[in-house]
Design a protein around this motif. Sequence first.
Motif, short mmCIF file in Angstrom:
data_model
loop_
_atom_site.label_atom_id
_atom_site.label_comp_id
_atom_site.label_asym_id
_atom_site.label_seq_id
_atom_site.Cartn_x
_atom_site.Cartn_y
_atom_site.Cartn_z
N SER A 152 0.84 -1.20 0.00
CA SER A 152 0.00 0.00 0.00
C SER A 152 0.87 1.25 0.00
CB SER A 152 -0.89 0.00 1.25
OG SER A 152 -0.09 0.17 2.41
N ILE A 153 0.28 2.38 -0.35
CA ILE A 153 0.99 3.65 -0.31
C ILE A 153 1.45 3.93 1.12
CG2 ILE A 153 0.74 6.15 -0.54
CD1 ILE A 153 1.07 4.69 -3.18
N GLU A 154 0.58 3.59 2.10
CA GLU A 154 0.95 3.81 3.51
C GLU A 154 2.21 3.06 3.88
OE1 GLU A 154 -3.55 4.30 3.27
OE2 GLU A 154 -2.03 2.94 2.45
N GLU A 155 2.29 1.80 3.44
CA GLU A 155 3.45 0.98 3.78
C GLU A 155 4.71 1.50 3.09
OE1 GLU A 155 4.92 -3.70 3.48
OE2 GLU A 155 2.83 -3.15 3.05
N ARG A 156 4.57 1.89 1.83
CA ARG A 156 5.72 2.41 1.10
C ARG A 156 6.22 3.72 1.71
NH1 ARG A 156 3.67 2.33 -4.95
NH2 ARG A 156 1.73 1.46 -4.13
N LEU A 157 5.29 4.59 2.10
CA LEU A 157 5.69 5.86 2.71
C LEU A 157 6.33 5.62 4.08
CD1 LEU A 157 5.83 8.92 2.75
CD2 LEU A 157 3.47 8.96 3.62
N ALA A 158 5.77 4.72 4.85
CA ALA A 158 6.33 4.41 6.17
C ALA A 158 7.76 3.89 6.03
CB ALA A 158 5.46 3.38 6.89
N ASN A 159 7.99 2.99 5.07
CA ASN A 159 9.33 2.46 4.85
C ASN A 159 10.29 3.55 4.40
OD1 ASN A 159 8.60 -0.15 5.56
ND2 ASN A 159 8.12 -0.76 3.46
N TYR A 160 9.79 4.45 3.54
CA TYR A 160 10.63 5.55 3.07
C TYR A 160 11.06 6.44 4.24
CZ TYR A 160 11.94 10.03 1.11
OH TYR A 160 12.61 11.20 0.85
N LEU A 161 10.12 6.75 5.13
CA LEU A 161 10.43 7.61 6.27
C LEU A 161 11.45 6.95 7.19
CD1 LEU A 161 6.89 9.03 7.15
CD2 LEU A 161 8.79 10.23 6.06
N LEU A 221 5.37 2.53 12.73
CA LEU A 221 5.56 2.77 11.31
C LEU A 221 5.93 1.49 10.56
CD1 LEU A 221 7.52 6.13 10.80
CD2 LEU A 221 5.22 5.56 10.01
N ALA A 222 6.78 0.68 11.20
CA ALA A 222 7.25 -0.56 10.57
C ALA A 222 6.09 -1.54 10.37
CB ALA A 222 8.34 -1.19 11.41
N LEU A 223 5.03 -1.38 11.17
CA LEU A 223 3.89 -2.30 11.09
C LEU A 223 2.76 -1.80 10.20
CD1 LEU A 223 3.68 -3.39 14.85
CD2 LEU A 223 4.53 -4.75 12.92
#
Length: 225
Positions: A152-161, A221-223
């Motif tokens: 998801s976009i949420e997961e990709r953004l969280a990983n980026y941060l 964030l990692a979750l």
Amino acid sequence: MAHNGEHAEQCIKLVPIFQTLSDAERAEIAPLVQHRHFAVGESLFAAGDDVESLMIVAHGQVKITQIAANGKEQLLYLLNPGDFDGEAALFTASTRQNFGTALAATDVCMIRRQDFQKQLKVSPQLALNILNAFGQRLANVAEQSTQATTASIEERLANYLLETAGDTADDFKLPMKKKDIASYLGTTPETISRKFRDFADDGLIEKLAVNRFRILDADGLALVE
């Protein structure tokens, strides 16, 4: 480029291919490491440049880009501390296909092809580690490709941060504009702005200033899914 023992030791500790070597083998590699510093926005290399050294990011962040057919810059991937680039130079002369630009004050360590090849001949463990690292990189590319289509976009953004914050999660600045982050993650700037607000509302991050944030809950964030 000046030799710097402290930076050499830092790079050797960061990079997986060196971590399983004996103390003696690491001591032999350290004098081969050369240190370079790049300011924000400075070019590390450009398409067409000769690749003569393995480049290891010790500190900072580097964006690797290419110029698309329409003339626009396209972000391919980011290099964070511990990541390396130019591994093709270890075995054969080649030229750069992409551009590398420092997104933050960046320190890199470099090992010339000739020096590395000499070390490979006397360190079977290093040669094995290189093969394993290449295999892992191929696996990572496949994983990133899968994530780009399934995460998801949420997961990709969280990983980026999390990747961007690194060890400075208490206070870090986004090195790219939100429109560039959106392009990198395959979404729109409006969606990115909304997800930032959602993360803040959920107590995962805190906005300190324009493009400056603090991670409040790294585990959370990692979750994110």
